[in-house]
Design a protein around this motif. Structure first.
Motif, PDB file in Angstrom:
ATOM      1  N   ASP A   1      -1.929   6.474  -0.962  1.00 41.14           N
ATOM      2  CA  ASP A   1      -3.261   5.874  -0.996  1.00 41.14           C
ATOM      3  C   ASP A   1      -3.838   5.596   0.394  1.00 41.14           C
ATOM      4  O   ASP A   1      -4.994   5.204   0.523  1.00 41.14           O
TER       5      ASP A   1
ATOM      6  N   LEU B   1      -7.777   5.083   1.672  1.00 38.41           N
ATOM      7  CA  LEU B   1      -8.159   3.774   2.215  1.00 38.41           C
ATOM      8  C   LEU B   1      -8.846   3.926   3.566  1.00 38.41           C
ATOM      9  O   LEU B   1      -9.867   3.283   3.822  1.00 38.41           O
TER      10      LEU B   1
ATOM     11  N   ILE C   1       0.860  -1.186   0.000  1.00 39.47           N
ATOM     12  CA  ILE C   1       0.000   0.000   0.000  1.00 39.47           C
ATOM     13  C   ILE C   1       0.896   1.236   0.000  1.00 39.47           C
ATOM     14  O   ILE C   1       1.610   1.488   0.965  1.00 39.47           O
TER      15      ILE C   1
ATOM     16  N   TYR D   1      -7.642  -3.124   0.469  1.00 40.08           N
ATOM     17  CA  TYR D   1      -7.060  -2.304  -0.601  1.00 40.08           C
ATOM     18  C   TYR D   1      -7.050  -3.072  -1.924  1.00 40.08           C
ATOM     19  O   TYR D   1      -7.427  -2.546  -2.964  1.00 40.08           O
ATOM     20  N   ARG D   2      -6.628  -4.341  -1.870  1.00 38.93           N
ATOM     21  CA  ARG D   2      -6.602  -5.171  -3.086  1.00 38.93           C
ATOM     22  C   ARG D   2      -8.004  -5.374  -3.650  1.00 38.93           C
ATOM     23  O   ARG D   2      -8.207  -5.322  -4.858  1.00 38.93           O
TER      24      ARG D   2
ATOM     25  N   GLY E   1     -12.318  -1.627  -8.920  1.00 38.92           N
ATOM     26  CA  GLY E   1     -12.165  -0.356  -9.632  1.00 38.92           C
ATOM     27  C   GLY E   1     -12.586   0.851  -8.832  1.00 38.92           C
ATOM     28  O   GLY E   1     -12.908   1.899  -9.384  1.00 38.92           O
TER      29      GLY E   1
ATOM     30  N   LEU F   1     -10.647  -3.403  -3.277  1.00 42.05           N
ATOM     31  CA  LEU F   1     -11.115  -2.138  -3.845  1.00 42.05           C
ATOM     32  C   LEU F   1     -10.494  -1.903  -5.215  1.00 42.05           C
ATOM     33  O   LEU F   1     -11.177  -1.434  -6.135  1.00 42.05           O
ATOM     34  N   ARG F   2      -9.237  -2.220  -5.369  1.00 42.00           N
ATOM     35  CA  ARG F   2      -8.579  -2.047  -6.673  1.00 42.00           C
ATOM     36  C   ARG F   2      -9.174  -2.995  -7.710  1.00 42.00           C
ATOM     37  O   ARG F   2      -9.332  -2.622  -8.871  1.00 42.00           O
ATOM     38  N   LEU F   3      -9.489  -4.228  -7.299  1.00 42.87           N
ATOM     39  CA  LEU F   3     -10.114  -5.165  -8.239  1.00 42.87           C
ATOM     40  C   LEU F   3     -11.495  -4.692  -8.681  1.00 42.87           C
ATOM     41  O   LEU F   3     -11.892  -4.904  -9.821  1.00 42.87           O
TER      42      LEU F   3
END
Length: 98
Positions: free
Chosen positions: A17, A21, A13, A90-91, A97, A93-95
């Protein structure tokens, strides 16, 4: 490296960011994602880690939570699993988008 010693940077992270988060942890629209992240990252500590991350304004710490209920982990392990849950969140949320 042990989970208790890993920092948010070790989990991938970036510092820029983190504030975003932390804001998403308080957001009501992402609570189902946070619950899934905590369940996968901190088995056995789901309730305590989730309660710690979702308090409005300021997070609850190990000391505050342990006064109200038993936490089946040491202080170092609790904070390590909380960081691990944040990394998983975090991962996710990124997946998605977000």
């Amino acid at each position: 490296m042990r989970t208790r010693h890993m920092t948010l940077t070790d989990h991938g992270i970036p510092p820029e960011d983190r504030q975003k988060l932390y804001t998403y942890c308080q957001s009501s629209e992402c609570q189902w994602v946070l619950r899934q992240a905590v369940a996968s990252a901190a088995p056995g500590l789901e309730k305590q880690v989730y309660d710690s991350l979702t308090r409005p304004g300021r997070w609850k710490g190990y000391e505050t939570l342990s006064k109200k209920e038993y936490i089946p982990a040491t202080k170092a392990d609790f904070y390590g699993y909380r960081r691990k849950a944040l990394a998983e969140f975090y991962r996710m949320l990124r997946l998605l988008g977000i």
